[in-house]
Design an enzyme around this catalytic site. Structure first.
Site, PDB file in Angstrom:
ATOM      1  N   HIS A 168      49.872  90.888  54.134  1.00 51.83           N
ATOM      2  CA  HIS A 168      51.161  90.742  54.401  1.00 51.83           C
ATOM      3  C   HIS A 168      51.327  89.218  55.368  1.00 51.83           C
ATOM      4  CE1 HIS A 168      55.192  91.420  55.984  1.00 51.83           C
ATOM      5  NE2 HIS A 168      54.772  91.896  57.146  1.00 51.83           N
ATOM      6  N   ASN A 211      58.497  86.057  57.172  1.00 50.10           N
ATOM      7  CA  ASN A 211      58.159  87.581  56.786  1.00 50.10           C
ATOM      8  C   ASN A 211      59.161  88.256  56.024  1.00 50.10           C
ATOM      9  OD1 ASN A 211      57.575  90.285  56.928  1.00 50.10           O
ATOM     10  ND2 ASN A 211      57.128  90.195  59.010  1.00 50.10           N
ATOM     11  N   CYS A 267      57.180  96.811  56.331  1.00 45.74           N
ATOM     12  CA  CYS A 267      56.415  95.880  55.446  1.00 45.74           C
ATOM     13  C   CYS A 267      55.104  96.556  54.691  1.00 45.74           C
ATOM     14  CB  CYS A 267      55.697  95.021  56.368  1.00 45.74           C
ATOM     15  SG  CYS A 267      57.124  94.285  57.490  1.00 45.74           S
TER      16      CYS A 267
HETATM   17  C1  LIG Z   1      56.815  87.756  67.636  1.00 44.92           C
HETATM   18  C2  LIG Z   1      55.531  86.909  67.681  1.00 44.92           C
HETATM   19  C3  LIG Z   1      55.694  85.687  66.872  1.00 44.92           C
HETATM   20  C4  LIG Z   1      55.628  86.226  69.226  1.00 44.92           C
HETATM   21  O1  LIG Z   1      54.464  85.562  69.537  1.00 44.92           O
HETATM   22  P1  LIG Z   1      53.781  85.568  71.114  1.00 44.92           P
HETATM   23  O2  LIG Z   1      52.759  84.600  70.950  1.00 44.92           O
HETATM   24  O3  LIG Z   1      53.487  87.039  71.119  1.00 44.92           O
HETATM   25  O4  LIG Z   1      55.059  85.228  72.019  1.00 44.92           O
HETATM   26  P2  LIG Z   1      55.703  86.098  73.100  1.00 44.92           P
HETATM   27  O5  LIG Z   1      56.646  87.195  72.756  1.00 44.92           O
HETATM   28  O6  LIG Z   1      54.552  86.278  74.272  1.00 44.92           O
HETATM   29  O7  LIG Z   1      56.337  84.642  73.655  1.00 44.92           O
HETATM   30  C5  LIG Z   1      55.903  83.818  74.560  1.00 44.92           C
HETATM   31  C6  LIG Z   1      57.003  82.946  75.048  1.00 44.92           C
HETATM   32  O8  LIG Z   1      57.951  82.546  73.915  1.00 44.92           O
HETATM   33  C7  LIG Z   1      59.210  82.569  74.064  1.00 44.92           C
HETATM   34  N1  LIG Z   1      59.879  82.826  72.699  1.00 44.92           N
HETATM   35  C8  LIG Z   1      59.882  83.819  71.964  1.00 44.92           C
HETATM   36  N2  LIG Z   1      60.408  83.675  70.791  1.00 44.92           N
HETATM   37  C9  LIG Z   1      60.900  82.303  70.789  1.00 44.92           C
HETATM   38  C10 LIG Z   1      61.326  81.439  69.810  1.00 44.92           C
HETATM   39  N3  LIG Z   1      61.791  81.893  68.716  1.00 44.92           N
HETATM   40  N4  LIG Z   1      61.466  80.206  70.152  1.00 44.92           N
HETATM   41  C11 LIG Z   1      61.078  79.797  71.459  1.00 44.92           C
HETATM   42  N5  LIG Z   1      60.549  80.537  72.333  1.00 44.92           N
HETATM   43  C12 LIG Z   1      60.586  81.871  72.009  1.00 44.92           C
HETATM   44  C13 LIG Z   1      59.386  84.076  74.697  1.00 44.92           C
HETATM   45  O9  LIG Z   1      60.522  84.247  75.291  1.00 44.92           O
HETATM   46  C14 LIG Z   1      58.071  83.867  75.931  1.00 44.92           C
HETATM   47  O10 LIG Z   1      58.729  82.881  76.934  1.00 44.92           O
HETATM   48  P3  LIG Z   1      58.256  83.323  78.197  1.00 44.92           P
HETATM   49  O11 LIG Z   1      56.671  82.949  78.304  1.00 44.92           O
HETATM   50  O12 LIG Z   1      59.105  82.178  79.168  1.00 44.92           O
HETATM   51  O13 LIG Z   1      58.742  84.723  78.554  1.00 44.92           O
HETATM   52  C15 LIG Z   1      54.172  87.660  67.908  1.00 44.92           C
HETATM   53  O14 LIG Z   1      53.995  88.517  68.820  1.00 44.92           O
HETATM   54  C16 LIG Z   1      54.203  88.441  66.641  1.00 44.92           C
HETATM   55  O15 LIG Z   1      53.856  87.690  65.224  1.00 44.92           O
HETATM   56  N6  LIG Z   1      54.050  89.692  66.603  1.00 44.92           N
HETATM   57  C17 LIG Z   1      54.082  90.650  65.462  1.00 44.92           C
HETATM   58  C18 LIG Z   1      55.119  90.280  64.510  1.00 44.92           C
HETATM   59  C19 LIG Z   1      54.870  91.332  63.123  1.00 44.92           C
HETATM   60  O16 LIG Z   1      54.017  91.195  62.638  1.00 44.92           O
HETATM   61  N7  LIG Z   1      56.306  91.961  63.294  1.00 44.92           N
HETATM   62  C20 LIG Z   1      56.594  92.458  61.981  1.00 44.92           C
HETATM   63  C21 LIG Z   1      55.290  93.418  61.424  1.00 44.92           C
HETATM   64  S1  LIG Z   1      55.843  93.307  59.820  1.00 44.92           S
END
Ligand SMILES: CC(C)(COP(=O)(O)OP(=O)(O)OC[C@H]1O[C@@H](n2cnc3c(N)ncnc32)[C@H](O)[C@@H]1OP(=O)(O)O)[C@@H](O)C(=O)NCCC(=O)NCCS
Length: 333
Positions: free
Chosen positions: A260, A290, A119
């Site tokens: 980003h 993204n 990214c």
């Molecule tokens: C990926 C991201 C959106 C996840 O959000 P989060 O708030 O951290 O969510 P979590 O991973 O804690 O998951 C919370 C719950 O949602 C669930 N979940 C994950 N993806 C899901 C989806 N697409 N739909 C529904 N539920 C989902 C998980 O299983 C978890 O369930 P649980 O509590 O029963 O275990 C977030 O961590 C993020 O944006 N990370 C950075 C990503 C990034 O920048 N990546 C690339 C860099 S370029």
């Protein structure tokens, strides 16, 4: 207290972007994995993403964005003397995506190479292009950020497949004219300690693709989202502060931030840590998701074309992605 602004060596002459016509909404994804429009939009800010058509390639998208940037700059491909492509989803592992872009644009036998910084690929690209122009080694550089991530996602993994989209953005860089407009500062960083937090494990030399690996989708994107989330807020803020300081500007003198587009919650937190209002962030994550290295040049081009970003304004760019790699740049447009 601000330092005197450094004289820019290169400036942006034109911007362009390309997004595939096909759109996948959050509701469409509800039919593919166990997710919901509410979860995706509340947790990320994403509502739709563009997905390349069958047969459409990364270099097709990159060339389309590059043509638009050249047109905006009033230049032709014959003027270009270097092509840099930030991508982690090139047409083939070998050769580079950049040589395919060169061929599709009909460019001369000029240097063309890829940057693998996920990214942060576009930020790495403009940093390198700025150096080439500063030394006089290049006079007109196409810097492209492009990703076709839909083909390297695991469409059974709801924690990744809902986040990403396809697209391309490009800028043409040329020498600054001494009027204060151009790239005032850039800074880039990486920390391999978090390499496994966002990775395509198989397909390189460490883990060649096997039948078992294909079965386990080891050739697709794997991510520990929370690891990246935490570090993204901290590092985007510190790199932005670094780039601001090096440019001699304070956040009060900024006009826009193009960060980003990975997660609206990350952007919101960076806005509050920088003390810079969210209304002055260019935000298009709802439309594209993204798009990795393409996200900054797509957002930049949209804001230039719709008149939000005006000539002479100061724009902070910042990105973080797999590696992890991150950075920031300050540009007077
Ligand atoms: C990926 C991201 C959106 C996840 O959000 P989060 O708030 O951290 O969510 P979590 O991973 O804690 O998951 C919370 C719950 O949602 C669930 N979940 C994950 N993806 C899901 C989806 N697409 N739909 C529904 N539920 C989902 C998980 O299983 C978890 O369930 P649980 O509590 O029963 O275990 C977030 O961590 C993020 O944006 N990370 C950075 C990503 C990034 O920048 N990546 C690339 C860099 S370029």
């Amino acid at each position: 207290m601000s330092n005197p602004a450094p004289m820019p060596r290169s400036r942006i002459l034109g911007t362009g972007h390309y997004a595939p016509a096909r759109v996948l909404s959050n509701s469409d994804l509800e039919k593919i994995v166990d997710t919901s429009d509410a979860w995706i939009s509340e947790r990320t800010g994403i509502r739709r993403r563009h997905v390349a058509a069958d047969g459409e390639t990364t270099s097709d998208m990159a060339a389309a964005a590059a043509r638009r940037a050249l047109e905006a700059a009033g230049l032709s491909v014959a003027d270009v003397d270097l092509i840099i492509v930030g991508t982690i989803s090139g047409d083939t592992p070998v050769p580079s995506c950049a040589v395919n872009v060169q061929q599709k644009l009909g460019a001369e036998e000029i240097p063309a190479f890829d940057i693998s910084a996920a990214c942060a690929g576009f930020l790495y690209g403009i940093t390198i292009a700025d150096q080439f122009i500063a030394t006089g080694a290049a006079n007109c550089v196409l810097v492209i950020g492009v990703e076709l991530l839909s083909r390297i996602l695991n469409w059974e993994d709801r924690t990744t497949c809902v986040l990403f989209g396809d697209g391309a953005g490009a800028v043409v860089l040329g020498p600054a004219r001494g009027d204060g407009r151009g790239i005032l500062s850039t800074c880039i960083f990486s920390d391999g300690a978090l390499a496994s937090s966002l990775i395509v494990p198989a397909g390189g030399t460490a883990e060649p693709v096997t039948d078992e690996g294909l079965e386990r989708k080891r050739n697709k994107v794997h991510m520990v989202g929370q690891d990246i989330f935490r570090v993204a807020i901290k590092n985007l803020t510190s790199a932005s502060t670094h780039a601001l300081k090096a440019s001699g500007l304070t956040s009060a003198e900024l006009d826009w931030v193009v960060a980003h587009q990975a997660n609206l919650r990350i952007i919101t937190q960076v806005s509050s840590r920088l003390g810079f209002p969210l209304e002055k962030f260019v935000i298009n994550i709802a439309e594209y998701g993204n798009t990795s290295s393409a996200s900054i040049p797509i957002a930049l081009d949209e804001a230039v074309r719709d008149g939000r970003i005006q000539p002479g304004q100061s724009v902070l760019l910042c990105a973080l992605g797999a590696g992890i790699s991150w950075g920031a740049a300050l540009v007077r447009m």
